[in-house]
Design a protein around this motif. Structure first.
Motif, mmCIF file in Angstrom:
data_model
loop_
_atom_site.group_PDB
_atom_site.id
_atom_site.type_symbol
_atom_site.label_atom_id
_atom_site.label_comp_id
_atom_site.label_asym_id
_atom_site.label_seq_id
_atom_site.Cartn_x
_atom_site.Cartn_y
_atom_site.Cartn_z
ATOM 1 N N THR A 163 0.945 -0.904 0.187
ATOM 2 C CA THR A 163 -0.184 0.213 0.436
ATOM 3 C C THR A 163 0.820 0.980 -0.047
ATOM 4 O O THR A 163 0.087 2.030 0.589
ATOM 5 C CB THR A 163 -0.871 -0.122 1.336
ATOM 6 O OG1 THR A 163 -0.092 -0.269 2.468
ATOM 7 C CG2 THR A 163 -1.402 -1.297 0.833
ATOM 8 N N SER A 164 2.012 1.171 -0.306
ATOM 9 C CA SER A 164 3.033 2.417 -0.364
ATOM 10 C C SER A 164 2.903 2.911 -2.549
ATOM 11 O O SER A 164 3.654 1.954 -2.897
ATOM 12 C CB SER A 164 4.352 2.030 0.324
ATOM 13 O OG SER A 164 5.147 2.692 -0.712
ATOM 14 N N ARG A 165 2.948 3.655 -2.732
ATOM 15 C CA ARG A 165 2.729 4.310 -4.359
ATOM 16 C C ARG A 165 4.223 4.157 -4.773
ATOM 17 O O ARG A 165 4.526 2.898 -4.725
ATOM 18 C CB ARG A 165 2.383 5.467 -4.598
ATOM 19 C CG ARG A 165 2.062 5.714 -5.361
ATOM 20 C CD ARG A 165 1.618 6.857 -6.040
ATOM 21 N NE ARG A 165 -0.053 6.733 -5.707
ATOM 22 C CZ ARG A 165 -1.077 6.680 -6.021
ATOM 23 N NH1 ARG A 165 -0.403 6.109 -7.450
ATOM 24 N NH2 ARG A 165 -2.030 6.586 -5.972
ATOM 25 N N ALA A 166 5.002 3.835 -3.839
ATOM 26 C CA ALA A 166 6.598 4.344 -3.825
ATOM 27 C C ALA A 166 7.053 2.895 -4.092
ATOM 28 O O ALA A 166 7.887 2.624 -5.172
ATOM 29 C CB ALA A 166 7.347 4.958 -3.339
ATOM 30 N N GLU A 167 6.322 2.101 -3.540
ATOM 31 C CA GLU A 167 7.168 0.561 -3.938
ATOM 32 C C GLU A 167 6.325 -0.840 -5.023
ATOM 33 O O GLU A 167 6.685 -1.628 -5.381
ATOM 34 C CB GLU A 167 7.119 0.200 -2.692
ATOM 35 C CG GLU A 167 8.019 0.491 -1.693
ATOM 36 C CD GLU A 167 8.518 0.295 -0.321
ATOM 37 O OE1 GLU A 167 9.606 -0.579 -0.054
ATOM 38 O OE2 GLU A 167 7.253 0.425 0.021
ATOM 39 N N ALA A 168 5.028 -0.288 -4.262
ATOM 40 C CA ALA A 168 4.195 -0.928 -5.585
ATOM 41 C C ALA A 168 2.981 -0.244 -6.894
ATOM 42 O O ALA A 168 2.824 -1.003 -6.928
ATOM 43 C CB ALA A 168 3.123 -1.397 -4.228
ATOM 44 N N GLY A 169 3.341 1.018 -6.879
ATOM 45 C CA GLY A 169 3.372 1.288 -7.727
ATOM 46 C C GLY A 169 2.050 2.488 -8.023
ATOM 47 O O GLY A 169 1.907 2.971 -9.134
ATOM 48 N N GLY A 170 1.135 1.434 -7.162
ATOM 49 C CA GLY A 170 -0.016 2.092 -7.473
ATOM 50 C C GLY A 170 -0.563 0.990 -6.305
ATOM 51 O O GLY A 170 -0.157 0.361 -5.401
ATOM 52 N N GLY A 171 -2.164 1.659 -6.105
ATOM 53 C CA GLY A 171 -2.869 0.644 -5.575
ATOM 54 C C GLY A 171 -3.405 -0.312 -6.099
ATOM 55 O O GLY A 171 -2.980 -1.749 -7.173
ATOM 56 N N GLU A 222 -0.771 2.411 13.701
ATOM 57 C CA GLU A 222 -1.499 4.045 12.620
ATOM 58 C C GLU A 222 -0.745 3.508 10.938
ATOM 59 O O GLU A 222 -0.179 3.154 10.534
ATOM 60 C CB GLU A 222 0.200 4.431 13.204
ATOM 61 C CG GLU A 222 -0.448 5.595 14.743
ATOM 62 C CD GLU A 222 0.666 6.439 14.603
ATOM 63 O OE1 GLU A 222 1.266 6.424 14.310
ATOM 64 O OE2 GLU A 222 0.546 7.299 16.418
ATOM 65 N N LEU A 223 -2.062 3.818 10.194
ATOM 66 C CA LEU A 223 -1.887 3.376 8.827
ATOM 67 C C LEU A 223 -1.335 4.437 7.962
ATOM 68 O O LEU A 223 -1.957 5.860 7.919
ATOM 69 C CB LEU A 223 -2.743 3.074 8.851
ATOM 70 C CG LEU A 223 -2.955 1.785 9.486
ATOM 71 C CD1 LEU A 223 -4.966 0.968 9.200
ATOM 72 C CD2 LEU A 223 -2.230 0.434 9.473
ATOM 73 N N ASP A 224 -0.693 4.379 6.989
ATOM 74 C CA ASP A 224 -0.709 5.562 5.837
ATOM 75 C C ASP A 224 -0.298 5.658 4.598
ATOM 76 O O ASP A 224 0.934 5.227 4.031
ATOM 77 C CB ASP A 224 0.762 6.672 6.810
ATOM 78 C CG ASP A 224 1.308 7.187 6.005
ATOM 79 O OD1 ASP A 224 0.739 8.409 5.814
ATOM 80 O OD2 ASP A 224 2.271 7.412 5.982
ATOM 81 N N ALA A 225 -1.129 4.296 4.237
ATOM 82 C CA ALA A 225 -0.998 4.124 3.212
ATOM 83 C C ALA A 225 -1.351 5.275 1.608
ATOM 84 O O ALA A 225 -2.552 6.191 2.387
ATOM 85 C CB ALA A 225 -2.246 3.020 2.490
ATOM 86 N N ASP A 226 -1.208 5.499 0.816
ATOM 87 C CA ASP A 226 -1.006 6.552 0.036
ATOM 88 C C ASP A 226 -1.283 6.508 -1.390
ATOM 89 O O ASP A 226 -0.861 6.455 -2.277
ATOM 90 C CB ASP A 226 0.082 7.363 -0.623
ATOM 91 C CG ASP A 226 1.398 6.627 -0.300
ATOM 92 O OD1 ASP A 226 1.441 5.334 -1.342
ATOM 93 O OD2 ASP A 226 2.212 7.562 -0.995
#
Length: 364
Positions: A163-171, A222-226
């Motif tokens: 759930t990290s755009r930097a690592e997954a590219g998107g959701g 604490e969640l911080d998905a982008d």
């Protein structure tokens, strides 16, 4: 002769999807794994009594016939390029790449390195999808295709690379959407879109109540998905085929997980209602119906255990390795899919009613 295979990545996908099927197949021999995490390497060796390495540079190309890349998304293209550069046949699970630029890099590596690139998502290898694709030719000129995959509660990880755009590219678009766009090509053949409209939202991705319990993820308080948990898109090809796409990790309307694909043609329509993936919260059985001139018929579908499509995909990888003419086809498919994903994201960001694909790619 069995295909000597190195498993690159021993997270959930490598451990739960690929290793059991590789070990069960008479066509493959797992000879090693690569994972930067020491506990993962220890788990692989304990399960297989085979060596595990921290980096692909520890591999000798002559000791393997195939590398299967099941690492986090952002590493797919970089790892595959290094393997291809060394002449090793490389299979990359979806998403093959995260940008059109990465697709071009992989195409160049395949041309220069000698090793073939193999790729694709497993859903097209399901018996029900194959039955639907076969029916498409009986429906006349294809006019519209709806692609839907909704999970009732299915955010794959509330914290971490997924759930990290930097690592997954998107959701969800890179996760479930890639599968849907690949299935689209199995039905309609290669497609290019002239116009794209889309919206995305992330109402639930940071709420632990929407986490996919079947994955046994342990989210932090604490969640911080982008990334987005829902995408809605509408795409049109130059020859007038329209495609509706909706994918969601967490849908209010769903009491259970469902995939629905509807094809409308000049001579009839067909609808497949089923469930892709491994979630136990799924349709009890797939259903395929055809409507022609107001008359509806049900098509009997074979029962398949969950995950059978991955074993079928390995059969296809085996056949493609033996077929030199298949070289280049995987990256061409990935290029089209990632281009459509870039266009959907760009359309969502600009909120334009329609957006040419070429313009969308330029604004990323």
């Amino acid at each position: 002769m069995r295909i000597r295979t190195v498993l690159v990545g021993f997270g959930w996908s490598g451990r739960e999807i690929w290793l059991p099927r590789l070990m069960a197949s008479g066509d493959y021999e797992v000879v090693a794994a690569v994972d930067p995490d020491p506990p993962q390497r220890e788990a692989f060796t304990a399960a297989t009594d085979r060596p595990a390495f921290a980096d692909v540079d520890a591999l000798r190309a002559e000791d393997a016939d195939l590398a299967l890349v099941a690492s986090p998304n952002h590493l797919h293209a970089a790892i595959a390029r290094r393997l291809l550069d060394r002449g090793l046949a490389t299979f990359v699970e979806k998403p093959v790449c995260l940008t059109s630029a990465e697709a071009e890099t992989l195409a160049g590596a395949e041309r220069a390195g000698g090793g073939p690139l193999l790729a694709g998502s497993a859903c097209r290898y399901r018996a029900d999808v194959r039955e639907l694709a076969a029916l498409a030719g009986e429906l006349g000129t294809l006019r519209h295709i709806d692609l839907v995959w909704e999970r009732a509660r299915g955010v794959p990880r509330s914290q971490g690379w997924f759930t990290s755009r930097a690592e997954a590219g998107g959701g969800v678009l890179f996760d479930l959407g890639w599968h849907l766009l690949d299935v689209l090509e199995s039905i309609a053949g290669p497609v290019a879109f002239d116009r794209v409209a889309a919206s995305t939202s992330r109402d639930h991705v940071n709420d632990p109540r929407w986490t996919a319990a079947w994955r046994h993820d342990q989210p932090a308080p604490e969640l911080d998905a982008d990334v987005e948990d829902t995408v809605r898109g509408f795409l049109v090809t130059g020859d007038g085929l329209s495609v509706g796409l909706r994918a969601s990790w967490a849908a209010h309307s769903a009491t259970h997980d469902v995939t629905e694909i509807r094809i409308e043609g000049s001579e009839g329509a067909a609808t497949l209602r089923t469930c892709f993936g491994f979630s136990p919260n799924r349709e009890k059985r797939p259903r395929l119906s055809v409507v022609r001139r107001g008359s509806t018929s049900e098509i009997e579908l074979p029962a398949e255990p969950i995950g059978t499509e991955y074993a079928s995909q390995l059969d296809d990888v085996r056949d493609r390795l033996a077929d030199p003419s298949s070289r280049g086809s995987a990256i061409e498919g990935a290029r089209r899919i990632v281009g459509a994903i870039e266009a959907l994201y760009a359309a969502s960001e600009t909120q334009l009613p329609t957006l040419p694909v070429a313009t969308a790619a330029a604004t990323r």
